[in-house]
Enzyme design. Structure first.
Site, PDB file in Angstrom:
ATOM      1  N   SER A 143      -5.971   5.072   2.391  1.00  0.00           N
ATOM      2  CA  SER A 143      -5.332   3.961   1.830  1.00  0.00           C
ATOM      3  C   SER A 143      -4.514   5.054   1.292  1.00  0.00           C
ATOM      4  O   SER A 143      -4.414   5.753   0.952  1.00  0.00           O
ATOM      5  CB  SER A 143      -6.103   2.941   0.878  1.00  0.00           C
ATOM      6  OG  SER A 143      -5.520   2.358  -0.147  1.00  0.00           O
TER       7      SER A 143
ATOM      8  N   TYR B  46     -12.975   3.671  -5.448  1.00  0.00           N
ATOM      9  CA  TYR B  46     -12.093   3.416  -4.112  1.00  0.00           C
ATOM     10  C   TYR B  46     -10.836   4.425  -4.018  1.00  0.00           C
ATOM     11  O   TYR B  46     -11.173   4.645  -2.819  1.00  0.00           O
ATOM     12  CB  TYR B  46     -11.662   2.101  -4.261  1.00  0.00           C
ATOM     13  CG  TYR B  46     -10.722   1.382  -2.656  1.00  0.00           C
ATOM     14  CD1 TYR B  46     -11.531   1.310  -2.280  1.00  0.00           C
ATOM     15  CD2 TYR B  46      -9.054   1.840  -2.949  1.00  0.00           C
ATOM     16  CE1 TYR B  46     -10.689   1.084  -0.739  1.00  0.00           C
ATOM     17  CE2 TYR B  46      -8.384   1.676  -1.756  1.00  0.00           C
ATOM     18  CZ  TYR B  46      -9.512   0.676  -0.429  1.00  0.00           C
ATOM     19  OH  TYR B  46      -8.615   0.447   0.162  1.00  0.00           O
TER      20      TYR B  46
END
Length: 181
Positions: free
Chosen positions: A141, A155
């Site tokens: 990501s 995250y």
């Protein structure tokens, strides 16, 4: 761009929805037999398999929690029955967004267990079954290095961790012509 993946076997973790479903569908369209995993979305996983088969492709869905080594073995075994593993796509992941003041250690461990441990366990289990010239693809990501707002630390850091693994594995597996991206 098209590729001939005939007689190749691909695993796509988290292949029942979104990015994973698109990857599974594309790999099958290029000729690969696809083993896609799902954790809680059996219906959507079966829909992806049905769509692939309707289009003339080959696929199967395996219920597997990416963070559980027993489940990991199940999807590896399913792929090995088809002759080894040519493509391993680590797509399964979870996001829990909360600032450090609100996220306890259990939340941290849950995210890391799936996003980091699952990628490591899957790759480690696949190594003896990866055909020379195979590809390992880890979906990370932009949040591995950009934290757009408060609450992204857990995250984002889990995705940064897998980006680090990818760089190291590329060196570890390069001598077998296995690409890791």
């Amino acid at each position: 761009m098209t590729y001939d993946l005939t007689k190749k076997t691909a695993i796509v973790t988290g292949g029942s929805r979104g990015i994973g479903a698109s990857i599974a569908t594309r790999l099958a369209a290029e000729g690969a037999h696809v083993v896609l995993t799902y954790n809680s979305s059996e219906g959507p996983a079966n829909d992806v398999v049905a769509a692939i088969k309707k289009a003339g492709g080959s696929a199967e869905a395996i219920k597997a929690d990416a963070s559980d080594p027993v489940s990991v073995k199940a999807y590896i075994d399913a792929a090995v029955k088809k002759g080894g593993i040519d493509i391993l796509v680590h797509n399964a992941g979870i996001a829990r967004m909360a600032p450090v003041s609100e996220a306890d250690l259990d939340v941290f461990r849950e995210v890391y267990k799936t996003n980091v441990d699952g990628v490591y366990a899957g790759t480690h289990a696949a190594i003896p079954h990866l055909n020379d010239g195979a590809s390992i693809i880890v979906i990370s990501s932009i949040n591995s290095h950009t934290f757009p707002k408060a609450g992204f630390a857990i995250y984002g850091s889990s995705k940064a961790a897998v980006s680090g693994l990818v760089k190291g594995w590329a060196r570890d597996l390069g001598r077998r012509n296995i690409r890791v991206n």
